[in-house]
Motif scaffolding. Structure first.
Motif, mmCIF file in Angstrom:
data_model
loop_
_atom_site.group_PDB
_atom_site.id
_atom_site.type_symbol
_atom_site.label_atom_id
_atom_site.label_comp_id
_atom_site.label_asym_id
_atom_site.label_seq_id
_atom_site.Cartn_x
_atom_site.Cartn_y
_atom_site.Cartn_z
ATOM 1 N N LEU A 9 0.801 -1.284 0.335
ATOM 2 C CA LEU A 9 -0.092 0.130 -0.029
ATOM 3 C C LEU A 9 0.699 1.527 0.178
ATOM 4 O O LEU A 9 1.911 1.418 0.756
ATOM 5 C CB LEU A 9 -0.533 0.014 0.907
ATOM 6 C CG LEU A 9 -2.197 -1.165 1.237
ATOM 7 C CD1 LEU A 9 -2.607 -0.587 2.757
ATOM 8 C CD2 LEU A 9 -2.507 -1.830 0.506
ATOM 9 N N ASP A 12 -0.559 6.059 3.828
ATOM 10 C CA ASP A 12 -1.873 7.453 3.883
ATOM 11 C C ASP A 12 -2.396 6.594 4.490
ATOM 12 O O ASP A 12 -1.881 5.946 5.135
ATOM 13 C CB ASP A 12 -2.481 6.318 2.607
ATOM 14 C CG ASP A 12 -4.059 7.095 2.204
ATOM 15 O OD1 ASP A 12 -3.561 8.742 3.152
ATOM 16 O OD2 ASP A 12 -4.160 7.915 0.516
ATOM 17 N N ASP A 13 -3.997 6.563 5.566
ATOM 18 C CA ASP A 13 -4.456 6.276 6.264
ATOM 19 C C ASP A 13 -5.279 5.375 5.634
ATOM 20 O O ASP A 13 -5.837 5.523 4.903
ATOM 21 C CB ASP A 13 -4.996 7.512 6.605
ATOM 22 C CG ASP A 13 -4.241 8.402 7.639
ATOM 23 O OD1 ASP A 13 -3.595 7.693 8.158
ATOM 24 O OD2 ASP A 13 -4.558 9.920 8.140
ATOM 25 N N TYR A 14 -5.897 3.778 6.617
ATOM 26 C CA TYR A 14 -6.454 3.193 5.816
ATOM 27 C C TYR A 14 -7.665 2.554 6.977
ATOM 28 O O TYR A 14 -7.374 2.728 8.138
ATOM 29 C CB TYR A 14 -5.546 2.052 5.157
ATOM 30 C CG TYR A 14 -5.009 2.268 4.046
ATOM 31 C CD1 TYR A 14 -5.154 2.663 3.075
ATOM 32 C CD2 TYR A 14 -3.567 2.608 4.544
ATOM 33 C CE1 TYR A 14 -4.282 2.062 1.337
ATOM 34 C CE2 TYR A 14 -3.091 2.918 3.184
ATOM 35 C CZ TYR A 14 -3.266 2.933 2.094
ATOM 36 O OH TYR A 14 -2.758 3.567 0.416
ATOM 37 N N ALA A 16 -8.834 -1.444 8.115
ATOM 38 C CA ALA A 16 -9.367 -2.929 7.394
ATOM 39 C C ALA A 16 -10.846 -3.197 7.978
ATOM 40 O O ALA A 16 -11.182 -3.337 8.902
ATOM 41 C CB ALA A 16 -8.103 -3.719 8.434
ATOM 42 N N GLU A 26 -14.114 -2.443 12.030
ATOM 43 C CA GLU A 26 -13.061 -1.899 11.107
ATOM 44 C C GLU A 26 -12.334 -1.766 12.194
ATOM 45 O O GLU A 26 -12.194 -1.356 13.427
ATOM 46 C CB GLU A 26 -14.089 -0.332 11.006
ATOM 47 C CG GLU A 26 -15.165 -0.973 9.418
ATOM 48 C CD GLU A 26 -16.273 0.108 9.255
ATOM 49 O OE1 GLU A 26 -15.330 1.046 9.391
ATOM 50 O OE2 GLU A 26 -16.670 0.235 8.815
ATOM 51 N N SER A 30 -2.385 3.579 9.623
ATOM 52 C CA SER A 30 -1.417 4.336 8.681
ATOM 53 C C SER A 30 -0.680 3.546 8.204
ATOM 54 O O SER A 30 0.348 2.478 9.122
ATOM 55 C CB SER A 30 -1.291 5.387 9.051
ATOM 56 O OG SER A 30 -2.378 6.507 9.670
#
Length: 122
Positions: A9, A12-14, A16, A26, A30
């Motif tokens: 990846l 960024d911020d994600y 899962a 959820e 980052s």
């Protein structure tokens, strides 16, 4: 995808999203440049085993009613037995009986990491 899934990846911020049957969690995380990130997600769920002899279906509902007096439906299974992984909490199991013309409900509490069994009798 499984528990050992790997992704490349960009930084960024994600979020899962992990799910197993009726339980979904959820987990934000980052990724930084050159970072190797091991994202651990706690499902906070248990197993709910439901039996309703003679029922044509079993439904799991939230225990709390909304402002209109309705409960949120979480899942439905046709048959008189059902086993699901579900988030820890309080629920109502609803037995549907077609030949009798009436339903019956029973409250149940599911604890994380535990198995809860319930039988809703006619």
């Amino acid at each position: 995808m499984g528990p050992d899934s790997k992704f490349w990846l960009p930084p960024d911020d994600y979020v899962a999203v992990t799910s197993l049957e009726l339980a979904t969690v959820e987990q934000p995380f980052s990724v930084k440049v050159g970072d190797v990130k091991d994202v651990k997600v706690t499902l906070d769920a248990g197993v709910l085993v439901m039996s309703a002899p003679g029922a044509y279906s079993i439904e799991v509902l939230s225990s709390k009613k909304d402002i209109q007096g309705n409960r949120k439906a979480l899942g439905l299974n046709y048959g008189d037995t059902w086993q699901q992984t579900i988030p820890a909490g309080d629920y109502v199991v609803l037995r549907h009986m077609s030949d009798q013309g009436h339903d019956k409900e029973m409250p149940v509490t599911v604890k994380a990491g535990e198995r809860s069994e319930i039988t809703v009798q006619p």
